[in-house]
Design a protein around this motif. Structure first.
Motif, PDB file in Angstrom:
ATOM      1  N   LEU A   1       1.071  -0.446   0.837  1.00  0.00           N
ATOM      2  CA  LEU A   1       0.110   0.208  -0.115  1.00  0.00           C
ATOM      3  C   LEU A   1       0.580   1.442  -0.393  1.00  0.00           C
ATOM      4  O   LEU A   1       2.326   1.271   0.846  1.00  0.00           O
ATOM      5  N   ILE A   2       0.019   2.511  -1.170  1.00  0.00           N
ATOM      6  CA  ILE A   2       0.469   3.662  -0.206  1.00  0.00           C
ATOM      7  C   ILE A   2       0.589   3.897  -0.096  1.00  0.00           C
ATOM      8  O   ILE A   2      -1.115   5.126   0.278  1.00  0.00           O
ATOM      9  N   VAL A   3       1.027   4.619   1.305  1.00  0.00           N
ATOM     10  CA  VAL A   3       0.845   5.057   2.329  1.00  0.00           C
ATOM     11  C   VAL A   3       1.103   6.920   3.061  1.00  0.00           C
ATOM     12  O   VAL A   3       1.905   6.688   2.396  1.00  0.00           O
ATOM     13  N   ARG A   4       0.576   7.689   3.899  1.00  0.00           N
ATOM     14  CA  ARG A   4       0.949   8.721   4.050  1.00  0.00           C
ATOM     15  C   ARG A   4       0.720   8.925   5.866  1.00  0.00           C
ATOM     16  O   ARG A   4       0.103   8.344   5.647  1.00  0.00           O
ATOM     17  N   SER A   5       2.272   9.740   6.212  1.00  0.00           N
ATOM     18  CA  SER A   5       1.894   9.488   7.738  1.00  0.00           C
ATOM     19  C   SER A   5       2.598   8.443   8.304  1.00  0.00           C
ATOM     20  O   SER A   5       1.399   8.060   9.286  1.00  0.00           O
ATOM     21  N   GLY A   6       2.646   7.135   7.696  1.00  0.00           N
ATOM     22  CA  GLY A   6       2.853   5.768   8.538  1.00  0.00           C
ATOM     23  C   GLY A   6       1.650   4.716   8.010  1.00  0.00           C
ATOM     24  O   GLY A   6       1.695   4.080   8.077  1.00  0.00           O
TER      25      GLY A   6
ATOM     26  N   TYR B   1      -7.901   5.739  -4.954  1.00  0.00           N
ATOM     27  CA  TYR B   1      -8.244   5.055  -6.401  1.00  0.00           C
ATOM     28  C   TYR B   1      -6.394   4.731  -6.532  1.00  0.00           C
ATOM     29  O   TYR B   1      -6.278   3.824  -7.209  1.00  0.00           O
ATOM     30  N   LEU B   2      -5.224   5.292  -5.779  1.00  0.00           N
ATOM     31  CA  LEU B   2      -3.428   5.073  -6.085  1.00  0.00           C
ATOM     32  C   LEU B   2      -3.715   3.438  -6.081  1.00  0.00           C
ATOM     33  O   LEU B   2      -3.087   2.760  -6.307  1.00  0.00           O
ATOM     34  N   ASN B   3      -3.762   3.351  -4.817  1.00  0.00           N
ATOM     35  CA  ASN B   3      -3.696   1.997  -3.615  1.00  0.00           C
ATOM     36  C   ASN B   3      -4.721   1.206  -4.737  1.00  0.00           C
ATOM     37  O   ASN B   3      -4.591  -0.397  -4.771  1.00  0.00           O
ATOM     38  N   ALA B   4      -6.424   1.479  -4.899  1.00  0.00           N
ATOM     39  CA  ALA B   4      -7.096   0.602  -5.942  1.00  0.00           C
ATOM     40  C   ALA B   4      -6.843   0.130  -6.920  1.00  0.00           C
ATOM     41  O   ALA B   4      -6.892  -0.946  -7.300  1.00  0.00           O
ATOM     42  N   TYR B   5      -5.501   0.761  -7.592  1.00  0.00           N
ATOM     43  CA  TYR B   5      -5.386   0.640  -8.980  1.00  0.00           C
ATOM     44  C   TYR B   5      -4.002  -0.336  -8.856  1.00  0.00           C
ATOM     45  O   TYR B   5      -4.088  -2.037  -8.873  1.00  0.00           O
ATOM     46  N   LEU B   6      -3.421   0.121  -7.850  1.00  0.00           N
ATOM     47  CA  LEU B   6      -2.217  -1.140  -7.133  1.00  0.00           C
ATOM     48  C   LEU B   6      -2.874  -2.458  -7.113  1.00  0.00           C
ATOM     49  O   LEU B   6      -2.052  -3.018  -7.560  1.00  0.00           O
ATOM     50  N   ASN B   7      -3.716  -2.528  -6.563  1.00  0.00           N
ATOM     51  CA  ASN B   7      -4.243  -4.061  -5.608  1.00  0.00           C
ATOM     52  C   ASN B   7      -5.577  -4.242  -6.218  1.00  0.00           C
ATOM     53  O   ASN B   7      -5.711  -5.792  -6.231  1.00  0.00           O
TER      54      ASN B   7
ATOM     55  N   SER C   1      -4.662 -12.392 -18.435  1.00  0.00           N
ATOM     56  CA  SER C   1      -5.246 -12.855 -17.206  1.00  0.00           C
ATOM     57  C   SER C   1      -5.790 -12.457 -16.123  1.00  0.00           C
ATOM     58  O   SER C   1      -6.562 -10.887 -16.028  1.00  0.00           O
ATOM     59  N   THR C   2      -6.539 -12.637 -15.383  1.00  0.00           N
ATOM     60  CA  THR C   2      -7.594 -11.852 -14.810  1.00  0.00           C
ATOM     61  C   THR C   2      -7.255 -12.071 -13.287  1.00  0.00           C
ATOM     62  O   THR C   2      -7.744 -11.240 -13.137  1.00  0.00           O
ATOM     63  N   GLN C   3      -6.009 -12.312 -12.951  1.00  0.00           N
ATOM     64  CA  GLN C   3      -5.410 -12.494 -11.778  1.00  0.00           C
ATOM     65  C   GLN C   3      -4.767 -11.128 -11.467  1.00  0.00           C
ATOM     66  O   GLN C   3      -4.003 -10.688 -12.800  1.00  0.00           O
ATOM     67  N   ALA C   4      -4.426 -10.882 -10.481  1.00  0.00           N
ATOM     68  CA  ALA C   4      -3.791  -9.514 -10.236  1.00  0.00           C
ATOM     69  C   ALA C   4      -2.047 -10.021 -10.848  1.00  0.00           C
ATOM     70  O   ALA C   4      -1.984 -11.379 -10.348  1.00  0.00           O
ATOM     71  N   PRO C   5      -1.457  -9.202 -10.862  1.00  0.00           N
ATOM     72  CA  PRO C   5       0.380  -9.479 -11.305  1.00  0.00           C
ATOM     73  C   PRO C   5       0.560  -9.946  -9.119  1.00  0.00           C
ATOM     74  O   PRO C   5       0.180 -10.001  -8.304  1.00  0.00           O
ATOM     75  N   ALA C   6       1.680 -10.934 -10.090  1.00  0.00           N
ATOM     76  CA  ALA C   6       2.350 -11.247  -8.702  1.00  0.00           C
ATOM     77  C   ALA C   6       3.471 -10.213  -7.877  1.00  0.00           C
ATOM     78  O   ALA C   6       3.330  -9.261  -8.042  1.00  0.00           O
ATOM     79  N   PHE C   7       3.142 -10.372  -6.047  1.00  0.00           N
ATOM     80  CA  PHE C   7       3.495 -10.472  -5.269  1.00  0.00           C
ATOM     81  C   PHE C   7       4.504  -8.923  -5.596  1.00  0.00           C
ATOM     82  O   PHE C   7       4.994  -7.884  -4.984  1.00  0.00           O
ATOM     83  N   HIS C   8       6.479  -8.951  -6.014  1.00  0.00           N
ATOM     84  CA  HIS C   8       7.017  -8.455  -6.166  1.00  0.00           C
ATOM     85  C   HIS C   8       6.802  -7.988  -7.701  1.00  0.00           C
ATOM     86  O   HIS C   8       7.316  -6.908  -7.264  1.00  0.00           O
ATOM     87  N   THR C   9       5.841  -8.237  -8.587  1.00  0.00           N
ATOM     88  CA  THR C   9       5.741  -7.123  -9.661  1.00  0.00           C
ATOM     89  C   THR C   9       4.809  -6.557  -8.405  1.00  0.00           C
ATOM     90  O   THR C   9       4.713  -5.029  -9.379  1.00  0.00           O
ATOM     91  N   LEU C  10       3.613  -5.888  -8.037  1.00  0.00           N
ATOM     92  CA  LEU C  10       3.284  -5.064  -8.014  1.00  0.00           C
ATOM     93  C   LEU C  10       3.974  -4.556  -6.455  1.00  0.00           C
ATOM     94  O   LEU C  10       3.383  -3.254  -6.422  1.00  0.00           O
ATOM     95  N   LYS C  11       5.591  -4.941  -6.010  1.00  0.00           N
ATOM     96  CA  LYS C  11       5.917  -3.693  -5.000  1.00  0.00           C
ATOM     97  C   LYS C  11       6.367  -2.808  -5.963  1.00  0.00           C
ATOM     98  O   LYS C  11       6.706  -1.722  -5.804  1.00  0.00           O
ATOM     99  N   LYS C  12       7.057  -3.552  -7.034  1.00  0.00           N
ATOM    100  CA  LYS C  12       7.186  -2.326  -8.525  1.00  0.00           C
ATOM    101  C   LYS C  12       7.381  -2.109  -8.603  1.00  0.00           C
ATOM    102  O   LYS C  12       7.080  -0.195  -8.234  1.00  0.00           O
ATOM    103  N   TYR C  13       4.939  -1.952  -8.716  1.00  0.00           N
ATOM    104  CA  TYR C  13       4.552  -0.873  -9.636  1.00  0.00           C
ATOM    105  C   TYR C  13       4.415   0.167  -8.413  1.00  0.00           C
ATOM    106  O   TYR C  13       3.640   1.346  -8.583  1.00  0.00           O
ATOM    107  N   ALA C  14       4.263  -0.529  -7.108  1.00  0.00           N
ATOM    108  CA  ALA C  14       3.702   0.294  -5.784  1.00  0.00           C
ATOM    109  C   ALA C  14       4.677   1.826  -5.790  1.00  0.00           C
ATOM    110  O   ALA C  14       4.601   2.888  -5.431  1.00  0.00           O
TER     111      ALA C  14
END
Length: 441
Positions: free
Chosen positions: A23-28, A35-41, A56-69
């Motif tokens: 997740l991309i968070v603010r102040s911890g 919208y940003l996090n809905a798109y990300l995950n 594919s209907t599946q979300a990207p793998a975790f490490h791909t999502l981390k790179k996107y983040a």
């Protein structure tokens, strides 16, 4: 960088099912933007994509999502610093101007300043030297690779497209909607010119004749990884580190495969000792926050009898002595500190490889070992008289690549260059007349 962007960070969480997600968070704790996090995950397949029927209907793998983040964090922080709310812009149908895109592209070419300034590196400059200092440093800001630049631009395009779909897609045709569609298409057309241009922008030229790890360094590496070597740079965990390096060097598998290796994956067959390389993304039995993944297809990986004996020795001694290992089945564990007995992490393996690189006097990372494996594999296969077609088929199996993969040419650029040079030299020796006269032999 303003105060708001300084408080924006990427954090990893686990849901109730044990699945990790960024997740991309603010102040911890607060989501920086819903919208940003809905798109990300969410599902990254856009209804506007030409490949929507194949996606594919599946979300990207975790490490791909981390790179996107991290890519999304970069663009989010940039635009809030410019006073631009992307969600508001897209919902209003205005998008980004050409100047705003130009400015973003320029920013994308520079490294993001993730850390703080080291005051020990700040040098006071006298008035007399200011002009020279400005001139000397005007072009010294570190630049990212063409790949990183391209990925940042692609992420902006994809996120803008996601917002367009959320606010405007599939609405009734009106004059206003036609104008919004036109503005959106102009934005995509303009940013696509930069994305396409990044293919030509990488000015780093790699010498194809240079082995990924020089032979003398590679043979020295094979010696110092041994537990018994006096040049071994480690004070502890020598057997574990030797096994990890031997698996990476001897099999060409990725780090994720080593981290995912379980005791139950080992097959101690007298004639063909091996381990199973599985595809189990977000393994619920894995206690790590950043769970390793295997990008390649599942396969069986052969190893030597000597390596299998050492792995079993490690399991029956070092691993068995730590009671925490009863909670999981993963082979390689942390051997000290608060995480003792827990499965080893990506960070730990990279530290091992980094330290060995320091001992060699070169920059070493795990993927270089995968490249080196391909060089050695090619040599051995040719010694056995195998045809290029057979070599490629065997390589695809060993690497876990799909049938239509083009990765062989990427990994074996060195061998291709040597072969071309050899053919070229022989052709030239026949075509070019001898010089100097009859006395030359």
């Amino acid at each position: 960088m303003n105060e708001l962007s300084e408080n924006v960070a990427v954090k990893i969480y686990k849901d109730t099912g044990g699945y990790s997600f960024p997740l991309i968070v603010r102040s911890g704790v607060f989501p920086a933007c819903l919208y940003l996090n809905a798109y990300l995950n969410g599902n990254h397949n856009s209804p506007l994509s030409a490949k929507k029927n194949k996606a594919s209907t599946q979300a990207p793998a975790f490490h791909t999502l981390k790179k996107y983040a991290y890519e999304l964090k970069f663009l989010y922080c940039y635009f809030i610093e410019q006073g631009i709310d992307l969600v508001e812009r897209v919902s209003s149908g205005e998008f980004l101007s050409r100047q705003e895109v130009d400015d973003f592209v320029r920013s994308c070419k520079l490294y993001a300043n993730e850390g703080t300034i080291d005051e020990s590196n700040i040098v006071a400059i006298s008035d007399k030297r200011i002009r020279d200092a400005i001139h000397a440093t005007s072009h010294s800001q570190p630049k990212v690779s063409a790949h990183t630049l391209r990925q940042r631009l692609i992420r902006l395009r994809a996120y803008i497209e996601y917002l367009f779909v959320c606010h405007h897609y599939d609405q009734e045709p009106t004059n206003t909607q036609a104008r919004v569609d036109d503005q959106f298409n102009k934005f995509k057309l303009y940013i696509n010119t930069f994305i396409g241009g990044t293919r030509k922008n990488n000015t780093i030229v790699k010498d194809a004749f240079e082995s990924v790890i020089p032979s003398d360094k590679f043979f020295y590496l094979l010696d110092i990884i041994k537990e018994s070597s006096p040049a071994n740079p480690f004070k502890s965990s020598k057997l574990r580190n030797q096994l990890i390096m031997q698996i990476l060097i001897n099999t060409g598998v990725r780090v994720g495969a080593v981290l995912k290796l379980k005791v139950s994956d080992l097959i101690d067959d007298w004639d063909n000792p091996r381990f199973l390389l599985t595809r189990t993304p977000n393994d619920p039995t894995d206690p790590r926050l950043e769970r390793p993944s295997n990008k390649t297809k599942a396969l069986s990986v052969s190893i030597s009898s000597e390596l299998m004996k050492l792995i079993k020795l490690y399991i029956q001694t070092v691993r068995a002595e730590n009671t925490t290992t009863r909670e999981h089945d993963f082979v390689f564990i942390s051997e000290k500190g608060a995480t003792s007995g827990q499965p080893l992490t990506y960070k730990s393996i990279h530290k091992i490889v980094d330290k060995l690189g320091e001992a060699l006097g070169i920059k070493l990372h795990p993927h270089k070992l995968r490249h080196k494996w391909n060089e050695v594999f090619e040599d051995k296969a040719r010694e056995h008289g195998l045809t290029p077609e057979k070599i490629e088929d065997l390589r695809k199996y060993a690497m876990g690549w799909v049938e239509d993969s083009k990765m062989a040419s990427v990994y074996n650029e060195y061998q291709l260059a040597v072969t071309v040079a050899d053919i070229s030299a022989k052709t030239q020796s026949k075509a070019v007349p001898r010089l100097g006269g009859d006395h030359e032999s």
